[in-house]
Scaffold this active site. Structure first.
Site, short mmCIF file in Angstrom:
data_model
loop_
_atom_site.label_atom_id
_atom_site.label_comp_id
_atom_site.label_asym_id
_atom_site.label_seq_id
_atom_site.Cartn_x
_atom_site.Cartn_y
_atom_site.Cartn_z
N HIS A 39 20.51 48.43 -38.98
CA HIS A 39 19.39 48.39 -39.94
C HIS A 39 19.84 47.76 -41.25
O HIS A 39 20.39 48.45 -42.12
CB HIS A 39 18.88 49.81 -40.17
CG HIS A 39 18.37 50.48 -38.94
ND1 HIS A 39 19.21 50.96 -37.96
CD2 HIS A 39 17.11 50.74 -38.52
CE1 HIS A 39 18.48 51.49 -36.98
NE2 HIS A 39 17.21 51.38 -37.30
N HIS A 485 3.14 84.10 -27.62
CA HIS A 485 4.30 84.65 -28.32
C HIS A 485 5.42 85.09 -27.38
O HIS A 485 6.45 85.57 -27.84
CB HIS A 485 3.87 85.86 -29.17
CG HIS A 485 3.11 85.47 -30.40
ND1 HIS A 485 2.04 84.61 -30.38
CD2 HIS A 485 3.28 85.82 -31.70
CE1 HIS A 485 1.58 84.46 -31.61
NE2 HIS A 485 2.32 85.18 -32.43
#
Ligand SMILES: Cc1ncc(C[n+]2csc(CCOP(=O)(O)OP(=O)(O)O)c2C)c(N)n1
Length: 679
Positions: A39, A485
């Site tokens: 990059h 949950h």
């Protein structure tokens, strides 16, 4: 295309500073080009802000990257790694030019994204966007906690800043919002972000997705917001903004630095094509020319620039020397504290810490989360540098350290960090605390929400960070809250992460042992997986001692008369069920062994002789665990049985769900007997 402006504002800076910045730029693009991957855009655009920070503000000693009171610098936008490697090399860290030339190659110290455990001077592993923003918050928390524990009037041995260079992508991530919200709330005044605001991301212009008023957002979080309009050339404003950020001690600061991605590249600057691929040999030359460089020279470091960068070595050595003198005076005034400091910096725990570990009476009925809470509160007295917190569930996770106060981001007082409902940030901040060093830290929430933390857990494991995760409400045993949950796939999912120890203790005393193991571990994270529901602590006078937990799996109760025909392997709350099933099978004349297996990872570390002794090849093996059976064939083999839950749970009282899903001694005994009869 934006025009290239090479003019530098020269008040306080000179031509050599410009040369240094362009050295960072050209070195970075040369390395990306040689690797033919990487990059270039970020180093070209962010070199000035990074240079001004490192040259004029960052307190560090390149000759001793581990000096405890150094400022921390996190390159959160880890894809811009060449910026960091260039800075490290040029500033005199032990990172050779050859290593830079080996960017992204096998065995090099310059991997695609910065890796903490690999490269001297890299403070955090970054690349997954957002992580570094929260790691930096953790570092700033650790700094305050240590300042509170060790500083004394006239003796400021802990006094440093945490800087993070963050990008558009970092600040789009929800994680960074959680972290910034908490940092603002905690008033972490020594935390400073440099935001490389270049309006470009991977796919194109950032404004195709990112149009909010970021300054207002950070102001609302309680941050000081500063802006540098021209981060490409205006070094004076960068310097002034950093000074203003350091001056503001009552809140964190973000400096929005407007830059041009790929600055200097005539064909690519200001566009996404500068972001993530090499410029190309011709464009590299054109860029060098535009920056006033000799286009034919590669990896070129002008002598004057080299000389200027080396200021940082002299400056750093001086700073550390001054600190060493301070520490000498501190040692005279507070010898015990100085000794504790040294131990903590070495990652050692106080000698007597284990003396506080409790043991539980056989028959005492308690959930492993309750046992854990008792252990934590007992050791809080012998481990003054244990800090941590929960994501708004301390009442349920039993992780609140009584009488230890709530963490205050200004003074560093208080050992309970209230993370709020911010699980991802909690785990990444915990990594930051661990990266910083000097304190030990834990986090806590329901096991189901481990998913919200997973990206950070993975990085903790990768980076050998000794973070402890307390996960409670570990199965359908949590009952009425229902399948949303109730974790079922979570054990398998965490066991899949290399270098993470997952411990699911089978009773209160195994919980004590699990904590002992977790705190003794220094080379990676540990997840403690604990129940909501109660059962009786096992009678260790008739069963194997809980200290066997350290082996990962052990024979809890062997078959009565002869070699076992069946071996029941259980974890956590299913250990008592395995014992009941054993009784049932023995009544039917089946010689049955029960193995408690709190940790696969610890068992894998045992010699083969031990493993085959515990799980003999000739016996029928059956696993019993209230989670998916995925992976258990590793221990039960092709011919074995696995009792688990390969579906989501249900909302009902826990005992009803266990019954409905086949977790009954009679059912398991029937199946085992049937299987043995067939063999
Ligand atoms: C969590 C995460 N998602 C996606 C990516 C892939 N990725 C790398 S850089 C980038 C965006 C780049 O934009 P920005 O952060 O502004 O960096 P710049 O273009 O300024 O270099 C993306 C999506 C990543 N590294 N991490």
């Amino acid at each position: 295309m934006a025009t290239i402006d090479r003019g530098f504002d020269r008040v306080g800076f000179d031509r050599i500073d410009e040369l240094c910045i362009n050295t960072i730029r050209t070195l970075s693009i040369d390395c990306v080009q040689k690797a033919n991957s990487g990059h270039p855009g970020l180093p070209l655009g962010a070199a000035p802000m990074a240079y001004v920070l490192w040259q004029k503000h960052l307190k560090h000693n390149p000759r001793n990257p581990k000096w405890a009171d150094r400022d921390r610098f996190v390159l959160s936008a880890g894809h811009g790694s060449m910026l960091l490697y260039s800075l490290l090399h040029l500033s005199g860290y032990n990172l050779s030019l050859d290593e830079l030339k080996n960017f992204r190659q096998w065995g090099s110290l310059t991997p695609g994204h910065p890796e903490y455990h690999l490269t001297p001077g890299v403070e955090a592993t970054t690349g997954p966007l957002g992580q570094g923003t929260a790691n930096a918050v953790g570092m700033a928390i650790a700094e305050r906690a240590l300042a509170n524990a060790f500083n004394r009037p006239g003796h400021m041995i802990v006094d440093h800043h945490t800087y993070a260079l963050v990008s558009d992508g970092d600040l789009m991530e929800g994680l960074s919002a959680e972290a910034a919200s908490l940092a603002g709330h905690l008033k972490l005044g020594k935390l400073i972000y440099l935001y490389d605001s270049n309006d470009i991301t991977l796919d194109g212009r950032a404004d195709i997705t990112f149009t909010e008023d970021l300054a207002k957002r950070y102001e609302a979080y309680g941050w000081q917001v500063l802006t540098v309009k021209n981060g490409n050339t205006d070094l004076v404003s960068l310097d002034e903004a950093l000074t203003a950020a350091k001056k503001e001690t009552s809140k964190p600061s973000i400096i929005i630095v407007k830059t041009i991605i790929g600055f200097g590249s005539p064909g690519k600057q200001g566009t996404a094509s500068a972001h993530g691929s090499p410029l190309g040999p011709d464009e590299v030359k054109l860029t060098k020319k535009a920056l006033g460089w000799d286009p034919e020279k590669s990896f070129y470091i002008p002598e004057e620039a080299q000389h200027r960068f080396k200021d940082q070595i002299d400056q750093g050595s001086k700073s550390e020397k001054t600190w060493n003198e301070k520490f000498e005076a501190y040692t005279k005034a507070y010898p015990d504290l100085a000794q504790a400091w040294k131990e903590a910096q070495a990652g050692e725990l106080p000698k007597n810490w284990q003396s506080a570990l409790p043991s539980f009476k056989a028959g005492e009925s308690l959930a492993t989360r309750e046992a854990s809470g008792k252990v934590m509160n007992a050791i809080a007295t012998t481990l003054p540098l244990l800090i941590g917190g929960d994501a708004d569930l301390s009442c349920s996770t039993n992780t609140f350290l009584k009488d230890q106060g709530s963490f205050d981001g200004q003074t560093g007082r208080g050992r309970n960090i209230h993370y709020g409902v911010r699980e991802h940030a909690m785990a990444s901040i915990a990594n930051g605390i661990a990266y910083h060093g000097g304190v030990r830290n834990f986090t806590a929430t329901f096991f189901c929400f481990a998913d919200y933390m997973r990206p950070a857990i993975r990085l903790a494991a990768m980076n050998h960070l000794p973070v402890i995760y307390v996960f409670t409400h570990d199965s359908i045993g949590l009952g009425e809250d229902g399948p949303t949950h109730q974790p079922v796939e979570h054990l398998a999912s965490l066991r899949a992460i290399p270098n993470l120890w997952v411990l699911r203790p089978g009773d209160a005393n195994e919980t004590t042992e699990a904590w002992r193991l977790a705190l003794t571990r220094t080379d990676g994270p540990v997840a403690l997986v604990l129940s909501r529901q109660k059962w009786a602590a096992l009678d260790r006078t008739t069963l194997a001692p809980a200290s066997e937990t350290a082996r990962g799996a052990y024979i809890l109760k062997d078959a009565t008369s002869k070699a076992p025909q069946a071996v029941l392997i259980a974890t956590g709350s299913e250990v008592p069920l395995a014992l009941q099933t054993q009784t049932e099978l023995e009544k039917r004349g089946v010689a049955t062994r029960v193995v408690s297996m709190p940790s696969w990872e610890l068992f894998e570390k045992q010699p083969e002789s031990y493993r085959s002794l515990v799980l003999p090849a000739q016996a029928l093996k059956a696993s019993i665990e209230a989670g998916v059976t995925f992976g258990w064939s590793r221990y039960v083999g092709d011919q074995g049985l696995s009792f688990g839950i390969n579906r989501f749970g249900a909302s009902a009282p826990a005992n009803v769900i266990f019954d409905q899903l086949g977790f009954k001694a009679s059912h398991i005994a029937d199946e085992v007997a049937k299987k043995l009869a067939k063999n």
